[in-house]
Design a protein around this motif. Structure first.
Motif, PDB file in Angstrom:
ATOM      1  N   LEU A 102       0.173  12.922  -0.078  1.00  0.00           N
ATOM      2  CA  LEU A 102      -0.674  11.728  -0.682  1.00  0.00           C
ATOM      3  C   LEU A 102      -0.008  10.164  -0.035  1.00  0.00           C
ATOM      4  N   ILE A 103       1.235  10.313   0.274  1.00  0.00           N
ATOM      5  CA  ILE A 103       1.780   9.019   0.531  1.00  0.00           C
ATOM      6  C   ILE A 103       1.137   8.636   1.928  1.00  0.00           C
ATOM      7  N   GLY A 120       1.931   7.050  -6.524  1.00  0.00           N
ATOM      8  CA  GLY A 120       0.718   7.938  -7.028  1.00  0.00           C
ATOM      9  C   GLY A 120       1.048   9.365  -6.589  1.00  0.00           C
ATOM     10  N   ALA A 121       1.834   9.765  -5.531  1.00  0.00           N
ATOM     11  CA  ALA A 121       2.266  11.030  -4.884  1.00  0.00           C
ATOM     12  C   ALA A 121       3.307  11.626  -6.074  1.00  0.00           C
ATOM     13  N   THR A 157      -4.555  -3.861  -3.365  1.00  0.00           N
ATOM     14  CA  THR A 157      -3.125  -3.480  -3.927  1.00  0.00           C
ATOM     15  C   THR A 157      -2.912  -4.346  -4.978  1.00  0.00           C
ATOM     16  N   LYS A 192      -1.838   8.544   2.558  1.00  0.00           N
ATOM     17  CA  LYS A 192      -3.200   7.618   2.471  1.00  0.00           C
ATOM     18  C   LYS A 192      -3.217   6.267   2.844  1.00  0.00           C
ATOM     19  N   THR A 193      -1.984   5.961   3.090  1.00  0.00           N
ATOM     20  CA  THR A 193      -1.785   4.534   3.246  1.00  0.00           C
ATOM     21  C   THR A 193      -1.916   4.154   4.839  1.00  0.00           C
ATOM     22  N   LYS A 200       2.229  17.675  -2.999  1.00  0.00           N
ATOM     23  CA  LYS A 200       1.707  16.166  -3.238  1.00  0.00           C
ATOM     24  C   LYS A 200       2.303  15.169  -2.153  1.00  0.00           C
ATOM     25  N   HIS A 226       0.750   4.225  -2.930  1.00  0.00           N
ATOM     26  CA  HIS A 226       0.701   5.712  -2.651  1.00  0.00           C
ATOM     27  C   HIS A 226       2.071   6.570  -2.922  1.00  0.00           C
ATOM     28  N   ARG A 257       0.955  -1.226   0.097  1.00  0.00           N
ATOM     29  CA  ARG A 257      -0.083   0.074   0.065  1.00  0.00           C
ATOM     30  C   ARG A 257       0.893   1.269   0.067  1.00  0.00           C
TER      31      ARG A 257
END
Length: 512
Positions: A496-497, A404-405, A507, A499-500, A493, A401, A397
């Protein structure tokens, strides 16, 4: 012309630090002295261990499908307690099939079909036999052997390429074969193509082979339990394939390719080969005991695919638990069976993986291999095993993220919005940062994972993975420089990490 696999030195083995090559008979007589088999390439080793497992099961009597699981386990324990294969049983088995282990026998060459010489108008060529050689119209990249220069393959190496073709051979067009007026030129993929096999690894070849024998009763489907070299007759390619059953039927009775090797006059090398279809009625389903199976959206269970970019530790929980993850992965049958080896062997057993990252047809990307630490005993501690699985999922996870970030940061820097609201451009790719981050993340996450498993420190593991992700985020984005626009997008950004910290969602298998 002869190359007897029982006596010729073709299997690379290691005894301590000493390396040599031996034949099949000596392998079984000295298995308790040998540290390991060092067959190469890795997918050939996967095929070889399956063939050797059939022989080991026959020699020990562990192929008996009538034995209840408890009695079978007791017999396996007795075999291990003996400390070696019974020499008389070894000699008896190989004497029974004495003429079936010659690589170039005219009537029954080992794992081959001698009829191909008459049933195929042309051969496939020796280059087609070797997985990494260019053949046909393929481009020459790393190997400059061409159709005009088909260098012979030493016989001891050709055995392994034969195994690769049978287990991992491609689907699609092949050398045409005509049987009783029926001519076809296509085949299905080999039974292990694209898969990843997991094999118990002991301190000796004897331990590895005995621990690697799956419970025969669990493979009994009421079909045919014969290896190709044990069958009295060659199969009818136009007939209905025998239903694979038992250890021999499941491990060596599901080939989709028919192969024939042409030996040199002195029998020391292979100069040509035929590779074509083995069956027209080709339904040979069976659950292979060395594969992890996962559930698809349709509810069907399929083997886990080999992926060169995916480290073995990320599937470790699938080796010690059932119904792992969203796709409810099922552990290999053989690894579920070794839980009963509670004596001195289970604590020292490791798991070795073999496979090929490839597509269903002709593209072969990379060999896949790896070895786990000796931690299979964790399977007997369900709470610990679940904690291991949760930690692995937390690591995945975090990586999702992190990617994503970095994706959003790259887009923000290159978009007029600079991260305020939705991007105004739709043509901006994710950029190089996510891939760079995965490359850095997974090896370091693996060290965290194994350290925590060994120390049984499972609490707040996600926090350590998050700290690692933040370090990598800074390392990767450092290349953006000091421009305010870039720094602003990167800092916006970064969050955003985290969010885990909200578990949930699926996943993916991802990179690494």
């Amino acid at each position: 012309m002869s190359y007897d696999l029982l006596t010729r030195a073709w299997i690379p083995v290691r005894e301590g630090e000493t390396r040599s090559k031996i034949g099949l008979r000596e392998l079984f007589l000295r298995a308790h002295e040998l540290t390991d088999i060092e067959a190469s390439p890795p997918p050939a080793a996967s095929g070889l261990w399956r063939a050797l497992t059939v022989m080991a099961a026959r020699i020990t009597g562990l192929d008996d499908t009538s034995l209840p699981i408890e009695e079978w386990g007791e017999l396996q324990g007795e075999v291990l307690d003996a400390g070696r294969f019974d020499p008389a049983a070894v000699e008896k088995y190989f004497a029974k099939f004495a003429g079936r282990f010659d690589l170039f026998d005219e009537d029954r060459p080992w794992l081959q079909d001698p009829r191909l010489r008459e049933q195929c108008k042309t051969s496939s060529g020796v280059n087609k036999l070797v997985l990494y050689r260019p053949a046909g119209n393929n481009q020459v990249w790393f190997n400059h052997v061409t159709a005009r220069n088909p260098l012979p393959v030493p016989a001891d190496e050709a055995v392994f390429h034969l195994l690769i073709q049978l287990y991992y051979g491609p689907s699609g067009q092949c050398t045409p074969r005509t049987v009783n007026g029926v001519s076809e030129r296509n085949t299905k993929a080999g039974p292990l193509r694209r898969t990843l096999s997991f094999h118990p690894l002991g301190r000796t070849v004897f331990e590895s082979l005995v621990a690697g024998i799956p419970p025969a009763r669990e493979l009994d489907t009421g079909g045919v339990d014969l290896a190709p070299w044990e069958a009295d007759e060659l199969p009818d390619p136009l007939g209905v394939p025998p239903k694979p059953s038992g250890i021999a039927g499941v491990l060596t009775g599901r080939f989709q390719h028919a192969v024939l090797l042409e030996g040199s006059p002195d029998g020391e090398s292979v100069t040509d080969a035929w590779i074509t279809w083995a069956w027209r009625n080709r339904d040979l389903p069976a659950r292979d005991p060395y594969l992890v199976y996962h559930q698809t959206k349709d509810g069907e269970y399929l083997p886990l695919s080999a992926e060169a970019h995916r480290a073995l530790w990320r599937d470790f929980d699938s080796l010690i638990l059932e119904d792992v993850g969203d796709d409810r992965r099922r552990r290999p049958v053989v690894l579920a069976a070794v839980e009963d080896l509670r004596g001195t062997l289970l604590p020292v057993l490791r798991v070795r993986a073999f496979g090929v990252d490839q597509d269903g047809q002709t593209r072969d990307k990379e060999w896949v291999t790896g070895v786990t630490p000796a931690l299979l005993a964790l399977a007997r501690e369900p709470e610990v095993a679940r904690a291991v699985s949760e930690m692995r999922q937390a690591a995945e996870r975090v990586e999702v993220h992190l990617r994503g970030a970095l994706r959003q940061a790259w887009i923000a820097i290159n978009d007029p919005s600079n991260g305020d609201g939705k991007p105004q451009r739709k043509d901006i790719s994710e950029g190089p940062w996510p891939g760079n981050a995965s490359f850095r993340y997974w090896p370091r996450a693996e060290r965290i994972f194994w350290r925590r498993v060994r120390e049984r420190e499972f609490g707040r593991a996600v926090e350590e993975f998050l700290r690692l992700a933040l370090e990598i985020y800074d390392e990767v984005t450092d290349s953006a420089g000091m421009l305010p626009r870039a720094k602003r997008a990167i800092e916006l950004k970064r969050g955003l990490i985290f969010k885990t910290r909200k578990p949930g969602g699926k996943t993916g298998r991802g990179d690494g």
